[in-house]
Design a protein around this motif. Structure first.
Motif, PDB file in Angstrom:
ATOM      1  N   THR A   1      -4.781   6.885  -0.962  1.00  0.00           N
ATOM      2  CA  THR A   1      -3.974   5.681  -0.694  1.00  0.00           C
ATOM      3  C   THR A   1      -4.814   4.365  -1.040  1.00  0.00           C
ATOM      4  OG1 THR A   1      -2.903   4.425   1.146  1.00  0.00           O
ATOM      5  CG2 THR A   1      -5.239   5.400   1.781  1.00  0.00           C
TER       6      THR A   1
ATOM      7  N   HIS B   1       0.897  14.019 -10.774  1.00  0.00           N
ATOM      8  CA  HIS B   1       0.787  13.077  -9.663  1.00  0.00           C
ATOM      9  C   HIS B   1       1.954  12.244  -9.480  1.00  0.00           C
ATOM     10  CE1 HIS B   1      -3.457  14.825  -9.511  1.00  0.00           C
ATOM     11  NE2 HIS B   1      -3.322  14.763 -10.893  1.00  0.00           N
TER      12      HIS B   1
ATOM     13  N   LEU C   1      -2.911   2.459  -7.586  1.00  0.00           N
ATOM     14  CA  LEU C   1      -2.619   3.925  -7.611  1.00  0.00           C
ATOM     15  C   LEU C   1      -2.056   4.282  -9.050  1.00  0.00           C
ATOM     16  CD1 LEU C   1      -0.982   4.662  -4.286  1.00  0.00           C
ATOM     17  CD2 LEU C   1      -3.292   5.140  -5.094  1.00  0.00           C
TER      18      LEU C   1
ATOM     19  N   ARG D   1      -3.711   6.738 -11.598  1.00  0.00           N
ATOM     20  CA  ARG D   1      -2.930   7.703 -12.398  1.00  0.00           C
ATOM     21  C   ARG D   1      -2.974   7.847 -13.718  1.00  0.00           C
ATOM     22  NH1 ARG D   1       3.157   8.504 -10.636  1.00  0.00           N
ATOM     23  NH2 ARG D   1       3.345   6.508 -11.946  1.00  0.00           N
TER      24      ARG D   1
ATOM     25  N   ILE E   1       3.409   8.840  -6.934  1.00  0.00           N
ATOM     26  CA  ILE E   1       3.360   7.783  -5.757  1.00  0.00           C
ATOM     27  C   ILE E   1       4.508   7.873  -5.056  1.00  0.00           C
ATOM     28  CG2 ILE E   1       3.269   5.430  -5.427  1.00  0.00           C
ATOM     29  CD1 ILE E   1       2.008   4.957  -8.118  1.00  0.00           C
TER      30      ILE E   1
ATOM     31  N   GLN F   1       0.880  -1.108  -0.021  1.00  0.00           N
ATOM     32  CA  GLN F   1      -0.097  -0.015  -0.007  1.00  0.00           C
ATOM     33  C   GLN F   1       0.955   1.346  -0.124  1.00  0.00           C
ATOM     34  OE1 GLN F   1      -3.132  -0.149   2.726  1.00  0.00           O
ATOM     35  NE2 GLN F   1      -3.598   2.141   2.799  1.00  0.00           N
TER      36      GLN F   1
ATOM     37  N   LEU G   1      -0.878   8.145  -3.336  1.00  0.00           N
ATOM     38  CA  LEU G   1      -0.490   9.077  -4.494  1.00  0.00           C
ATOM     39  C   LEU G   1      -0.950  10.526  -4.061  1.00  0.00           C
ATOM     40  CD1 LEU G   1      -0.437   9.011  -7.354  1.00  0.00           C
ATOM     41  CD2 LEU G   1      -2.733   9.109  -7.507  1.00  0.00           C
TER      42      LEU G   1
ATOM     43  N   TYR H   1     -10.355  12.721  -5.148  1.00  0.00           N
ATOM     44  CA  TYR H   1      -9.041  13.194  -5.125  1.00  0.00           C
ATOM     45  C   TYR H   1      -8.614  14.012  -6.139  1.00  0.00           C
ATOM     46  CZ  TYR H   1      -3.928  13.056  -5.908  1.00  0.00           C
ATOM     47  OH  TYR H   1      -2.622  13.344  -6.219  1.00  0.00           O
TER      48      TYR H   1
ATOM     49  N   ARG I   1     -10.810   8.133  -6.884  1.00  0.00           N
ATOM     50  CA  ARG I   1     -10.037   8.793  -7.657  1.00  0.00           C
ATOM     51  C   ARG I   1     -10.466  10.093  -8.228  1.00  0.00           C
ATOM     52  NH1 ARG I   1      -9.943   5.112 -11.613  1.00  0.00           N
ATOM     53  NH2 ARG I   1     -11.742   6.004 -13.007  1.00  0.00           N
TER      54      ARG I   1
ATOM     55  N   GLU J   1     -13.162   2.616  -5.873  1.00  0.00           N
ATOM     56  CA  GLU J   1     -11.755   3.137  -6.305  1.00  0.00           C
ATOM     57  C   GLU J   1     -12.139   4.402  -7.248  1.00  0.00           C
ATOM     58  OE1 GLU J   1      -8.593   3.985  -8.827  1.00  0.00           O
ATOM     59  OE2 GLU J   1     -10.239   3.156  -9.540  1.00  0.00           O
TER      60      GLU J   1
END
Length: 313
Positions: A166, A185, A172, A176, A187, A98, A101, A157, A154, A150
């Motif tokens: 996260t 962005h 991630l 992205r 990671i 884990q 981003l 975010y 996204r 998810e």
């Protein structure tokens, strides 16, 4: 499955690189290919599979309830799930961890710099508990922004509804890749957990567990002994390497104890590919994600990873 003619596979509703429906409605991705390989090994046809999108919250219920035969959906193998959900994890297909981003403009170098931040995280995932443990252990504060999917995380975010996102590093990277400005962005280098991702089956059929497990291991072994979808046919006829001959069903009958044909692994490799082929086209060098092999390299690679399969003998 044989009676109806297909394998029912539960997948992520939309995680580019791992499981997503393209513009024509065809399913593609790393986890999708694992399901196709299982269908090829079981039924002799990689196309004999139907995909059911399942959310994180109901994935195990869908499996236990018989709506799907196998769950191939970026699902971490944990003690609580393995012992408490009535399921078995067949074999690790992707070693993950884990991460976080964050906007590149913030110039962050560690997740510890997120003290007081709003963190987007998907509900009913290992990520939700992991991020709480991470901040609590370090005496840091954060505000969780919990989303159902998810895709929702996204979106929140990207709209600046949270300061960081996260999830597993692979997820991630996937998120992205489809953002408006992927290069804006980053990671972060901080990885806060071990996430062995594996296909999951019900606990009531040990032979089916073996079939899924040894399909996965066959794909890994194929890479190890230099067999690919392009060379499997010729090597099955001409190879003198006993490891290759056993793997491709030219010597011995390792499918019989599972009720499969001797060439079950050959069919999976020929129709779908060895592990390195599946990785490269979906999440590696040939994909938009461009993920390095890292932990998912073979144990004996020039830069060794964790990928290892028991011998086929």
């Amino acid at each position: 499955m044989r009676a109806r003619g297909w394998v029912s596979c539960g997948v992520n509703p939309g995680l580019p690189g791992f499981a997503f429906a393209d513009d024509r409605g065809a399913w593609r991705g790393f986890d999708v290919d694992i399901c196709r390989a299982v269908a090829a090994a079981t039924l002799g046809d990689a196309k004999a599979v139907r995909f059911t999108p399942v959310d994180a919250a109901d994935r195990f219920a869908a499996l236990r309830g018989g709506r799907i035969d196998v769950l191939a959906r970026n699902t971490s193998w944990t003690l609580a799930r393995d012992t408490g959900e009535g399921v078995d994890f067949a074999a690790v297909t992707y070693f993950d961890g884990q991460g976080f981003l964050a906007p590149k403009a913030l110039n962050l170098t560690s997740a510890d710099e997120l003290n007081g931040a709003r963190i987007c995280v998907q509900h009913a995932t290992a990520s939700e508990a992991n991020v709480e443990d991470y901040f609590r252990t370090r005496g840091l504060k954060y505000t969780p922004v919990v989303t159902k999917t998810e895709a929702e995380a996204r979106a929140v975010y990207q709209s600046e509804g949270c300061d960081a996102f996260t999830a597993d590093v692979s997820a991630l990277a996937s998120a992205r890749s489809v953002m408006n400005s992927p290069n804006a962005h980053v990671i972060l280098p901080t990885v806060i957990s071990k996430e062995p991702l594996a296909p999951v089956v019900r606990q009531d059929d040990p032979v089916w567990t073996d079939i899924v497990r040894w399909t996965v291991y066959s794909l890994i072994l194929a890479e190890e002994v230099g067999v690919s979808s392009k060379t499997a046919d010729e090597l099955a006829k001409s190879s003198s390497d006993p490891r290759v001959r056993r793997l491709l069903g030219a010597e011995g009958d390792f499918g019989a104890p599972m009720g499969l044909k001797p060439d079950f692994a050959y069919q999976a490799i020929l129709q779908v590919g060895a592990y390195d082929e599946i990785f490269a086209r979906n999440v590696g060098a040939q994909s938009a994600l461009k993920l390095e092999r890292g932990h998912n390299a073979l144990w004996n690679a020039a830069q060794p990873g964790l990928l290892y399969a028991p011998p086929a003998r």
